[in-house]
Design a protein around this motif. Structure first.
Motif, PDB file in Angstrom:
ATOM      1  N   ALA A 147       6.124  -4.179  -8.081  1.00 63.25           N
ATOM      2  CA  ALA A 147       4.691  -4.326  -8.278  1.00 63.25           C
ATOM      3  C   ALA A 147       3.966  -3.078  -7.760  1.00 63.25           C
ATOM      4  CB  ALA A 147       4.178  -5.565  -7.554  1.00 63.25           C
ATOM      5  N   PRO A 148       2.981  -2.578  -8.513  1.00 63.30           N
ATOM      6  CA  PRO A 148       2.241  -1.393  -8.047  1.00 63.30           C
ATOM      7  C   PRO A 148       1.543  -1.670  -6.720  1.00 63.30           C
ATOM      8  CG  PRO A 148       1.797  -1.859 -10.369  1.00 63.30           C
ATOM      9  CD  PRO A 148       2.562  -3.035  -9.834  1.00 63.30           C
ATOM     10  N   GLY A 149       1.369  -0.610  -5.943  1.00 64.90           N
ATOM     11  CA  GLY A 149       0.735  -0.752  -4.641  1.00 64.90           C
ATOM     12  C   GLY A 149      -0.759  -1.013  -4.744  1.00 64.90           C
ATOM     13  N   ILE A 150      -1.260  -1.889  -3.878  1.00 64.08           N
ATOM     14  CA  ILE A 150      -2.681  -2.218  -3.814  1.00 64.08           C
ATOM     15  C   ILE A 150      -3.170  -1.874  -2.414  1.00 64.08           C
ATOM     16  CG2 ILE A 150      -4.413  -4.017  -4.129  1.00 64.08           C
ATOM     17  CD1 ILE A 150      -2.386  -5.587  -5.730  1.00 64.08           C
ATOM     18  N   HIS A 151      -4.366  -1.278  -2.323  1.00 62.02           N
ATOM     19  CA  HIS A 151      -4.953  -0.933  -1.036  1.00 62.02           C
ATOM     20  C   HIS A 151      -6.405  -1.395  -0.999  1.00 62.02           C
ATOM     21  CE1 HIS A 151      -1.469   1.758  -1.092  1.00 62.02           C
ATOM     22  NE2 HIS A 151      -1.545   1.755   0.227  1.00 62.02           N
ATOM     23  N   ALA A 152      -6.837  -1.796   0.177  1.00 63.84           N
ATOM     24  CA  ALA A 152      -8.212  -2.258   0.372  1.00 63.84           C
ATOM     25  C   ALA A 152      -8.858  -1.433   1.477  1.00 63.84           C
ATOM     26  CB  ALA A 152      -8.250  -3.742   0.726  1.00 63.84           C
ATOM     27  N   LEU A 153     -10.138  -1.124   1.269  1.00 67.18           N
ATOM     28  CA  LEU A 153     -10.920  -0.419   2.279  1.00 67.18           C
ATOM     29  C   LEU A 153     -11.619  -1.463   3.145  1.00 67.18           C
ATOM     30  CD1 LEU A 153     -11.819   2.419   3.206  1.00 67.18           C
ATOM     31  CD2 LEU A 153     -13.839   2.132   1.747  1.00 67.18           C
ATOM     32  N   LEU A 154     -11.234  -1.533   4.434  1.00 66.90           N
ATOM     33  CA  LEU A 154     -11.689  -2.591   5.334  1.00 66.90           C
ATOM     34  C   LEU A 154     -12.500  -1.994   6.474  1.00 66.90           C
ATOM     35  CD1 LEU A 154      -8.296  -4.510   5.547  1.00 66.90           C
ATOM     36  CD2 LEU A 154     -10.210  -4.986   4.026  1.00 66.90           C
ATOM     37  N   ALA A 155     -13.553  -2.718   6.858  1.00 71.58           N
ATOM     38  CA  ALA A 155     -14.406  -2.300   7.963  1.00 71.58           C
ATOM     39  C   ALA A 155     -14.461  -3.401   9.007  1.00 71.58           C
ATOM     40  CB  ALA A 155     -15.821  -1.981   7.467  1.00 71.58           C
ATOM     41  N   GLY A 156     -14.308  -3.042  10.274  1.00 72.92           N
ATOM     42  CA  GLY A 156     -14.343  -4.015  11.357  1.00 72.92           C
ATOM     43  C   GLY A 156     -13.931  -3.381  12.663  1.00 72.92           C
ATOM     44  N   ARG A 157     -13.775  -4.216  13.669  1.00 76.48           N
ATOM     45  CA  ARG A 157     -13.332  -3.706  14.964  1.00 76.48           C
ATOM     46  C   ARG A 157     -11.877  -3.251  14.867  1.00 76.48           C
ATOM     47  NH1 ARG A 157     -14.973  -8.660  18.769  1.00 76.48           N
ATOM     48  NH2 ARG A 157     -13.862  -9.671  17.045  1.00 76.48           N
ATOM     49  N   ALA A 158     -11.561  -2.250  15.652  1.00 81.33           N
ATOM     50  CA  ALA A 158     -10.226  -1.673  15.593  1.00 81.33           C
ATOM     51  C   ALA A 158      -9.150  -2.706  15.912  1.00 81.33           C
ATOM     52  CB  ALA A 158     -10.118  -0.478  16.535  1.00 81.33           C
ATOM     53  N   ARG A 159      -9.432  -3.604  16.861  1.00 78.07           N
ATOM     54  CA  ARG A 159      -8.418  -4.599  17.229  1.00 78.07           C
ATOM     55  C   ARG A 159      -8.163  -5.577  16.097  1.00 78.07           C
ATOM     56  NH1 ARG A 159     -11.172  -8.672  21.669  1.00 78.07           N
ATOM     57  NH2 ARG A 159     -12.866  -9.476  20.348  1.00 78.07           N
ATOM     58  N   ASP A 160      -9.203  -5.901  15.290  1.00 77.28           N
ATOM     59  CA  ASP A 160      -9.002  -6.770  14.142  1.00 77.28           C
ATOM     60  C   ASP A 160      -8.228  -6.061  13.039  1.00 77.28           C
ATOM     61  OD1 ASP A 160     -10.250  -9.071  15.126  1.00 77.28           O
ATOM     62  OD2 ASP A 160     -12.233  -8.280  14.651  1.00 77.28           O
TER      63      ASP A 160
END
Length: 251
Positions: free
Chosen positions: A72-85
């Motif tokens: 399956a082709p790779g999927i990536h998401a751009l996520l924003a939040g605290r570093a620990r999360d």
């Protein structure tokens, strides 16, 4: 001049003593202070907001008759939040779940959006983007159907003057079950027997294997052997002699 040289020597000696004390005295206290400073830095950094591009796992549900070709082709998401999360998502990757129905074609295009990305409820992050926005899955769909058997057997009868056109042959079963990728099975017109010559003395039956070496990869056939039945028709000459004898008696 001598006074200045003496002052420089005293300053140099004082600096050396200070450096020596800094490196050798109270090492335990200094190590503890360094440790707590590093811990404090990690704590503060974990609370700082961050934006990272993380991999997303695709969980596609489809029927067992389908086989996904390749990876399956790779999927990536751009996520924003605290570093620990965000750090937690390295151990529990985000997921996109999709269901491929039985009547779907061999190639399925999936349109992806940030709302498709599942994040565990105990992780406080925001999905800002997902790439790619369109994902194409290519399947090998398994299909089963009956296909006629084509005979490549040459039967030679060595008893009597029976010619090739004067004998009867048939195959049992006349068709076999073929299972394999749908696009391959749909294109199969028949399954051939092996190419061989068989000499018989009279009517009878014998087993002939199917030529499975010529089948495409992933195609299976059942059964792998068929019976060839050879039937010698009645001798026409004997029937003519009997007709002549009957006519002679009537005279």
């Amino acid at each position: 001049m001598p006074g200045r040289d003496g002052e420089r020597s005293v300053a140099t000696a004082s600096l050396e003593r200070w450096l020596k004390a800094a490196l050798t005295e109270r090492l335990g206290y200094k190590a503890a202070a360094l440790f707590f400073a590093i811990v404090l830095w990690f704590v503060v950094s974990a609370e700082e907001p961050s934006v990272q591009l993380l991999p997303v796992r695709l969980d596609a549900s489809f029927d067992s008759t389908r086989v996904l070709t390749g990876s399956a082709p790779g999927i990536h998401a751009l996520l924003a939040g605290r570093a620990r999360d965000l750090l937690k998502l390295y151990h529990t990757p985000p997921v996109i779940r999709r269901i491929v129905t039985d009547d779907a074609p061999d190639s399925v295009a999936l349109n992806l959006s940030p709302s498709d990305v599942y994040i565990p409820p105990d992780i406080d992050v925001v999905v800002r983007d997902v790439q790619p926005r369109t994902l194409v899955l290519v399947f090998d769909v398994t299909m089963t159907r009956r296909v006629p058997v084509a005979s490549a057997v040459r039967v030679v009868v060595d008893s009597g003057p029976t010619s090739a056109s004067g004998r009867l042959t048939r195959i049992e079963p006349e068709s076999v079950t073929v299972t394999g990728p749908r696009r391959v099975v749909n294109g199969m017109a028949s399954v051939s027997t092996v190419d061989q010559t068989v000499t018989v003395h009279d009517s009878g039956a014998f087993l002939v294997p199917l030529d499975v070496t010529r089948l495409a990869s992933g195609v299976r056939v059942r059964p792998t052997e068929v019976r060839v039945l050879v039937e010698k028709p009645p001798r026409v000459r004997a029937a003519r002699d009997s007709t002549r004898l009957t006519a002679f008696r009537q005279k």
